[in-house]
Enzyme design. Structure first.
Site, PDB file in Angstrom:
ATOM      1  N   HIS A  80       7.692  -3.435 -16.630  1.00  0.00           N
ATOM      2  CA  HIS A  80       6.864  -3.785 -15.475  1.00  0.00           C
ATOM      3  C   HIS A  80       5.873  -4.924 -15.708  1.00  0.00           C
ATOM      4  CE1 HIS A  80       5.318  -3.354 -11.552  1.00  0.00           C
ATOM      5  NE2 HIS A  80       5.432  -2.052 -11.432  1.00  0.00           N
ATOM      6  N   THR A 124      -0.082  -7.980  -7.102  1.00  0.00           N
ATOM      7  CA  THR A 124      -0.202  -6.874  -6.156  1.00  0.00           C
ATOM      8  C   THR A 124      -1.666  -6.580  -5.843  1.00  0.00           C
ATOM      9  OG1 THR A 124      -0.239  -5.219  -7.919  1.00  0.00           O
ATOM     10  CG2 THR A 124       1.916  -5.774  -6.965  1.00  0.00           C
TER      11      THR A 124
END
Length: 784
Positions: A474, A601
């Site tokens: 990730h 994000t």
């Protein structure tokens, strides 16, 4: 030794007659072709850098400006207002050059400067257009005059010449730093439904103290960073949220993506691998040439940042004792394949060309048929990447920094990506397809804990029955970036490459291909491997998964009720969680900030005053009209929060960066410490289909993916991923931990299904089903 000989370009021995040199023409040819391929990529990269550097103009526009200026000179007019003459006076040229040549050279220099000035002006205008986000907050059909002008201007600037993948990077605005006062105000509003009056009063006091004292000092440093760095959040987010984590990245960080739900294009494992691996390299070729279209906000021409695409391939997370690092290499012409405890290096280029799908299938089948046994300690080696990071970092330094182990580890880490050939069969199958789907998701997330290389940017898993899936690390990028690659691979595999009637890949095979090279090891840290495997296995065994495809209605029916599908699902999750736990919790929904340069994000705090008011009213038996009004208010608030997060007005990344600055300065903030320690018991994310044009859901509705998922963020919470497919399907992936008695993935899934029906019935005016008393369910407390 034959495999070792293939790895060298020549051999020599010393004889009485002198040195006997034996050249390997095949190896030298491969070296030459590899160099040619490398230089071609450099030339392409240089050309693309020039094209993207002058966008939205084109390199050929320079010639147009030069010709135009020269033409005006011959008409005896001076568009430069004397600048060309000034340039001519100061030209350091030879006296032998005629005055006419000097005048032409001066005109060319002036034209070049004028061209660069025009490009700078155009890029500045484009950056200003991309900095305007008010259009996202205006009601449908009520567009302001400013937005109307912006729509026309942005359309003119963004709908012209075909851009390359990175054409807009230099024109994207920087992420703005919110005002501390605004962030604190929004934070207090977000936690109000989670606290009683005493708790809220205490938190408010801490927030006010922070705002009036330390907050402004920390903010000054963030503003300074925002002037210097392209993005004031992303590097710290990658470093402190991902790379400094010392717990296993398997389950805790890595996520997965699934294959088609109802279709398996071929039951032959090697054939599926052949087409898919070839598809990934076709994508990489397009990526290197920047031929992939820049991602945009759906339904608009507004581009999104593409910076994360740079590290899709040949990227690995390298363990460290204090912090990991992300290492990216420019190129590699091979992948590493794991099968039955062995690691193989498989080259996908031969004589400068990409192997055909049939040839890759042939090579994969060679690996499947290879009878060689794993080296001592090799079978469970991958468990080092699945366990805690510090033991892996120490083992890597001690046992993998020299010799044979280093060469084999380098081979894995520099590979384009990692492939696992799994002996299990997965997918929705058997007498209990629902349970098999749960097992499929769980297997993709952690496998056997040693048959993935969890540090690689992504690993592709091919199962014995032809199913496949993907597991991704990730830190280097977020899920939509990898999902873009995965969609391309699935679509290319089935709709472009295809299979013959027997299920094999199409094409011919060059039988002279060298065999895949088995990697060799001298494994001594077997005790450390065993310890890492124990840690990883306990974590994997604790994960509870439930995946289901809800097909009774989808976003089509929700849109007819004039409600945002995403807001609708978030309200269903709030209702389901309240019904199960009898309280509300801090809820995380991932939103992207890729409208800004190097954006990643932001958090949407889905549990709001409005959503909790709706849930309480609905559960308290209020009139349908009242509940509908509260639901619409909650949905609109959720949409506002989502848009705020997308446009740089979120809460959590700002507070996170303020906290990082406080740590650098060595000052303590009780407010920030409390904010950063709050658990996200409900962590959610939507996985949308980005390349709808690749899938014909009308004629081939069965070719749909079930999406992907991730592990729970909190030990006593849920991880929920969902995807809206077409107009009539919603897929859910729910994870939690068996060790928490308050959570159960299947029970929560049942609550979600019930909430979906109840809320759509409320919106459509249908009478809800009468509530049935639930055994053991506590009484609803309205003060929570």
């Amino acid at each position: 030794m034959a495999e070792a000989h293939q790895a060298v370009a020549f051999q020599f021995t010393v004889t009485p007659e002198g040195i006997d040199l034996q050249l390997s023409h095949q190896a030298l040819s491969e070296i030459y072709l590899s160099g040619v391929r490398s230089w071609k990529k450099r030339v392409i990269r240089l050309k693309n850098n020039v094209i993207t550097g002058v966008y939205p103009a084109s390199p050929s526009s320079w010639l147009f400006v030069v010709i135009a200026i020269l033409a005006t000179m011959y008409t005896r007019s001076d568009p430069s207002m004397g600048l060309i003459a000034k340039i001519q006076e100061h030209l350091p040229v030879s006296q032998s050059m005629s005055s006419q040549c000097q005048a032409v050279l001066s005109a060319v220099l002036f034209s070049t400067m004028l061209w660069l000035l025009l490009i700078f002006t155009m890029r500045l205008c484009l950056k200003q257009l991309l900095s305007y986000h008010r259009w996202m907050f205006e009601q449908h059909g009520k567009m302001s005059n400013t937005t109307k002008v912006w729509v026309v201007s942005s359309g003119a600037h963004l709908s012209g010449r075909k851009p390359l993948l990175y054409s807009y990077q230099g024109s994207l605005p920087n992420l703005p730093v919110p005002v501390v006062k605004d962030t604190v105000k929004r934070y207090l509003e977000s936690v109000r439904p989670l606290m009683d009056d005493t708790q809220y009063e205490r938190t408010t006091k801490l927030a006010e103290e922070f705002e009036s004292s330390l907050g402004n000092r920390l903010q000054w440093y963030l503003k300074l960073k925002s002037l210097w760095a392209a993005n004031y959040v992303s590097d710290w987010w990658e470093e402190y949220v991902y790379l400094r984590g010392r717990s296993p990245i398997m389950v805790n960080s890595n996520y997965y993506g699934m294959d088609f739900l109802f279709v398996t294009p071929t039951p032959i494992q090697s054939a599926r691998a052949g087409n898919s691996i070839h598809s990934f390299f076709l994508y990489r070729r397009k990526l290197n040439k920047e031929e992939i279209k820049p991602s945009r906000i759906p339904g608009t021409v507004i581009p999104l940042c593409a910076a994360q695409c740079e590290r899709i391939f040949h990227t690995t997370r390298i363990p460290g004792e204090e912090t990991d690092t992300v290492q990216h290499w420019q190129d590699s012409d091979y992948i590493v394949v794991y099968h039955k405890g062995r690691y193989f290096r498989l080259r996908v280029y031969q004589a400068g060309r990409l192997l055909s799908p049939r040839e890759i299938e042939f090579q994969i089948q060679r690996i499947l048929d290879d009878p060689a046994a794993p080296s001592k300690g090799e079978a469970h080696l991958g468990a080092l990447t699945a366990g805690d990071r510090i033991p892996w970092a120490k083992a890597r330094t001690k046992f993998f920094s020299t010799g044979l182990n280093k060469r084999s580890l380098d081979c894995i880490e520099k590979a384009a990506f990692f492939v696992t050939l799994d002996d299990d069969e997965q997918g929705m199958m058997g007498d209990d397809p629902a349970a098999s789907l749960d097992n499929y998701a769980k297997n993709l997330l952690h496998g056997k804990c040693y048959d993935r290389w969890f540090d690689k940017s992504f690993s592709v898993v091919f199962y014995k029955n032809g199913k496949c899936g993907i597991n991704a690390e990730h830190s280097w990028a977020d899920a939509p970036v990898l999902a873009h690659v995965w969609e391309y691979a699935l679509a290319t595999d089935s709709f472009q490459l295809g299979y013959n009637t027997e299920g094999h890949c199409k094409g011919e095979v060059d039988s002279s291909l060298p065999k895949p090279q088995k990697l060799n090891w001298e494994i001594t840290p077997e005790e450390q491997i065993s310890q890492s495997l124990d840690v990883a296995q306990k974590l994997a065994d604790d994960i509870d998964f439930h995946v289901f495809s809800f097909q009774e209605f989808g976003k089509g029916k929700v849109k007819k009720c004039r409600v945002s599908p995403d807001a609708f699902i978030q309200m269903c999750l709030q209702l389901a969680y309240f019904r199960e736990q009898n309280n509300f919790c801090l809820t995380y929904e991932a939103s992207m900030t890729r409208l800004f340069r190097e954006g990643r994000t932001e958090t949407v705090r889905s549990c709001s005053n409005e959503s909790s008011a709706f849930v309480r009213a609905f559960e308290g038996g209020e009139a349908p009209d009242v509940c509908r009004r509260l639901l619409r208010a909650a949905s609109e608030k959720h949409q506002l929060l989502y848009r705020m997060a997308m446009t740089g007005g979120g809460i959590d990344r700002h507070l996170f960066c303020l906290y990082v600055v406080s740590k650098y300065l060595g000052v303590e903030s009780p407010f920030l410490k409390e904010v950063l320690s709050e658990p996200w018991r409900l962590s959610t994310s939507q996985t949308g289909v980005q390349q709808v044009e690749l899938f014909d859901l009308v004629n081939h509705p069965e070719y749909i993916s079930c999406g992907g998922g991730f592990g729970p963020v909190a030990d006593d919470g849920y991880g929920v991923s969902y995807s809206l497919i077409g107009d009539n399907m919603i897929n859910f992936h729910i994870s939690c931990k068996h060790s928490c008695p308050q959570t159960d993935a299947h029970k929560f899934g049942s609550q979600i299904k019930k909430a979906l029906h109840d809320i759509i019935n409320l919106l459509s005016g249908a009478q809800p089903e009468p509530k049935k008393p639930e055994a053991g369910r506590p009484e609803v407390k309205k003060d929570q």
